[in-house]
Scaffold this motif. Structure first.
Motif, PDB file in Angstrom:
ATOM      1  N   UNK A 253       0.836  -1.258  -0.123  1.00 62.47           N
ATOM      2  CA  UNK A 253       0.134   0.058  -0.100  1.00 62.47           C
ATOM      3  C   UNK A 253       0.677   1.362  -0.116  1.00 62.47           C
ATOM      4  N   UNK A 254       1.851   1.256   0.552  1.00 62.34           N
ATOM      5  CA  UNK A 254       2.877   2.416   0.703  1.00 62.34           C
ATOM      6  C   UNK A 254       4.198   1.959   0.668  1.00 62.34           C
ATOM      7  N   UNK A 255       5.047   2.792   0.044  1.00 58.97           N
ATOM      8  CA  UNK A 255       6.585   2.580  -0.128  1.00 58.97           C
ATOM      9  C   UNK A 255       6.960   3.913   0.657  1.00 58.97           C
ATOM     10  N   UNK A 256       8.065   3.795   1.358  1.00 55.69           N
ATOM     11  CA  UNK A 256       9.173   4.777   2.012  1.00 55.69           C
ATOM     12  C   UNK A 256      10.195   4.766   1.421  1.00 55.69           C
ATOM     13  N   UNK A 257      10.629   6.034   0.905  1.00 58.45           N
ATOM     14  CA  UNK A 257      11.922   5.899   0.088  1.00 58.45           C
ATOM     15  C   UNK A 257      12.651   7.251   0.618  1.00 58.45           C
ATOM     16  N   UNK A 258      13.286   7.156   1.771  1.00 53.45           N
ATOM     17  CA  UNK A 258      13.936   8.277   2.635  1.00 53.45           C
ATOM     18  C   UNK A 258      15.324   8.132   2.211  1.00 53.45           C
ATOM     19  N   UNK A 259      15.936   9.144   1.726  1.00 58.26           N
ATOM     20  CA  UNK A 259      17.478   9.388   1.507  1.00 58.26           C
ATOM     21  C   UNK A 259      18.204   8.307   1.030  1.00 58.26           C
TER      22      UNK A 259
ATOM     23  N   UNK B  29      10.716   1.333 -11.033  1.00 58.51           N
ATOM     24  CA  UNK B  29       9.934   0.613 -11.700  1.00 58.51           C
ATOM     25  C   UNK B  29       9.559  -0.728 -10.624  1.00 58.51           C
ATOM     26  N   UNK B  30      10.605  -1.302  -9.983  1.00 58.12           N
ATOM     27  CA  UNK B  30      10.009  -2.310  -8.967  1.00 58.12           C
ATOM     28  C   UNK B  30       9.037  -1.860  -7.961  1.00 58.12           C
ATOM     29  N   UNK B  31       9.184  -0.524  -7.566  1.00 57.55           N
ATOM     30  CA  UNK B  31       8.175  -0.080  -6.623  1.00 57.55           C
ATOM     31  C   UNK B  31       6.823   0.309  -7.351  1.00 57.55           C
ATOM     32  N   UNK B  32       6.788   0.598  -8.522  1.00 52.64           N
ATOM     33  CA  UNK B  32       5.647   1.003  -9.449  1.00 52.64           C
ATOM     34  C   UNK B  32       4.938  -0.526  -9.357  1.00 52.64           C
ATOM     35  N   UNK B  33       5.695  -1.641  -9.600  1.00 51.08           N
ATOM     36  CA  UNK B  33       5.058  -3.173  -9.774  1.00 51.08           C
ATOM     37  C   UNK B  33       4.548  -3.422  -8.261  1.00 51.08           C
ATOM     38  N   UNK B  34       5.097  -3.186  -7.187  1.00 48.20           N
ATOM     39  CA  UNK B  34       4.665  -3.770  -6.033  1.00 48.20           C
ATOM     40  C   UNK B  34       3.362  -3.104  -5.448  1.00 48.20           C
ATOM     41  N   UNK B  35       3.583  -1.793  -5.751  1.00 46.53           N
ATOM     42  CA  UNK B  35       2.355  -0.954  -5.189  1.00 46.53           C
ATOM     43  C   UNK B  35       1.010  -1.292  -5.768  1.00 46.53           C
ATOM     44  N   UNK B  36       0.014  -1.270  -4.933  1.00 47.95           N
ATOM     45  CA  UNK B  36      -1.471  -1.433  -5.420  1.00 47.95           C
ATOM     46  C   UNK B  36      -1.763  -0.239  -6.568  1.00 47.95           C
ATOM     47  N   UNK B  37      -2.875  -0.300  -6.992  1.00 44.74           N
ATOM     48  CA  UNK B  37      -3.344   0.542  -8.026  1.00 44.74           C
ATOM     49  C   UNK B  37      -3.422   1.970  -7.479  1.00 44.74           C
ATOM     50  N   UNK B  38      -3.965   1.979  -6.139  1.00 48.52           N
ATOM     51  CA  UNK B  38      -3.960   3.455  -5.411  1.00 48.52           C
ATOM     52  C   UNK B  38      -2.875   3.467  -4.308  1.00 48.52           C
ATOM     53  N   UNK B  39      -1.818   2.779  -4.512  1.00 51.34           N
ATOM     54  CA  UNK B  39      -0.649   2.813  -3.611  1.00 51.34           C
ATOM     55  C   UNK B  39       0.111   4.163  -3.509  1.00 51.34           C
ATOM     56  N   UNK B  40       0.894   4.471  -2.541  1.00 47.50           N
ATOM     57  CA  UNK B  40       1.527   5.386  -2.756  1.00 47.50           C
ATOM     58  C   UNK B  40       2.916   5.752  -2.196  1.00 47.50           C
ATOM     59  N   UNK B  41       4.068   6.450  -2.841  1.00 45.21           N
ATOM     60  CA  UNK B  41       5.429   6.526  -2.500  1.00 45.21           C
ATOM     61  C   UNK B  41       5.667   7.785  -1.973  1.00 45.21           C
ATOM     62  N   UNK B  42       6.323   7.704  -0.710  1.00 45.89           N
ATOM     63  CA  UNK B  42       6.615   8.908   0.100  1.00 45.89           C
ATOM     64  C   UNK B  42       7.923   8.879   0.409  1.00 45.89           C
ATOM     65  N   UNK B  43       8.509   9.911   0.030  1.00 47.61           N
ATOM     66  CA  UNK B  43      10.115   9.899   0.541  1.00 47.61           C
ATOM     67  C   UNK B  43      10.711  11.379   0.279  1.00 47.61           C
ATOM     68  N   UNK B  44      11.923  11.328   0.532  1.00 49.46           N
ATOM     69  CA  UNK B  44      12.780  12.393   0.288  1.00 49.46           C
ATOM     70  C   UNK B  44      14.250  12.245  -0.488  1.00 49.46           C
ATOM     71  N   UNK B  45      14.758  13.355  -0.878  1.00 45.36           N
ATOM     72  CA  UNK B  45      16.209  13.069  -1.251  1.00 45.36           C
ATOM     73  C   UNK B  45      16.653  14.467  -0.897  1.00 45.36           C
ATOM     74  N   UNK B  46      18.136  14.323  -0.610  1.00 45.71           N
ATOM     75  CA  UNK B  46      18.650  15.641  -0.224  1.00 45.71           C
ATOM     76  C   UNK B  46      19.154  16.592  -1.411  1.00 45.71           C
TER      77      UNK B  46
END
Length: 217
Positions: free
Chosen positions: A89-95, A108-125
């Motif tokens: 449902x949710x993938x966290x991608x922090x730093x 692309x792997x994150x896109x694959x495993x997320x549900x159709x309404x799944x969400x990616x949340x994260x941050x980059x410096x």
């Protein structure tokens, strides 16, 4: 930003970038099956600030395979995430993205495993010092993030610069040389200085000095 929380985080040894990042986390809620990529084998400090919906389960999937660790690790440069299609449902991608040379693969792997309404949340410096773990490849602009997320199949992409202004950005480059007590004393003054600069130069875009970029997609 709550001033008490600011002092607490400085005293915990957090740098300015992570303080702003953690404060931004307060605005977001994770829900359902949640996978945190590259967080280590234990939950990171930002989990104290993210809101959690009921029945949320957070699993850490570490990057330590390249450091010879053991446990639930995966090669994010070329391996497959250990989840079936549409099961997260949710993938966290922090730093993490700055440490991945083949970032298209992991997105692309994150896109694959997320549900159709799944969400990616994260941050980059962005305006943050070189920090290899074991490598440090990239500094992404807002335009770059929008493009690579769109190309990976994401929609509803929102990018938020984190930081305050030129003084905060400048101090972040040299804060490592100062003891915590000095940072507790001086940093509120720096924030006030950036506030005054914004008042004196209202047309100045404070987002020209981002410490990083928070994103959801």
């Amino acid at each position: 930003m709550k001033i008490v929380s600011l002092f607490q985080e400085i005293w915990r040894g957090k740098d300015i970038y992570r303080i702003f990042m953690n404060q931004e986390c307060r605005k977001y809620t994770v829900e359902g099956t949640t996978v945190d990529l590259g967080s280590g084998t234990t939950l990171a400090s930002y989990h104290r600030f993210l809101q959690r919906a009921p029945y949320t389960e957070i699993k850490a999937l570490d990057l330590s395979f390249i450091r010879g660790g053991a446990g639930s690790f995966v090669d994010l440069e070329e391996g497959k995430l250990t989840y079936t299609d549409g099961s997260v449902d949710t993938v966290l991608l922090f730093n993490l993205l700055e440490h991945i040379y083949n970032y298209n693969h992991v997105l692309m792997e994150i896109t694959r495993v997320l549900t159709s309404y799944g969400r990616l949340i994260g941050v980059v410096p962005f305006l943050v010092a070189y920090h290899p773990d074991p490598y440090d490849y990239w500094r992404y602009t807002e335009d770059t993030l929008k493009k690579i997320f769109f190309n990976a199949g994401f929609s509803e992409i929102f990018i938020t610069p984190i930081g305050r202004g030129p003084l905060t950005a400048a101090f972040s480059q040299c804060e490592v040389i100062f003891p915590r007590l000095f940072k507790v004393i001086i940093f509120p003054t720096i924030l006030t200085g950036d506030w005054l600069i914004a008042k004196i130069h209202p047309k100045m875009n404070k987002n020209k000095f981002p410490l990083g970029f928070f994103f959801t997609a």
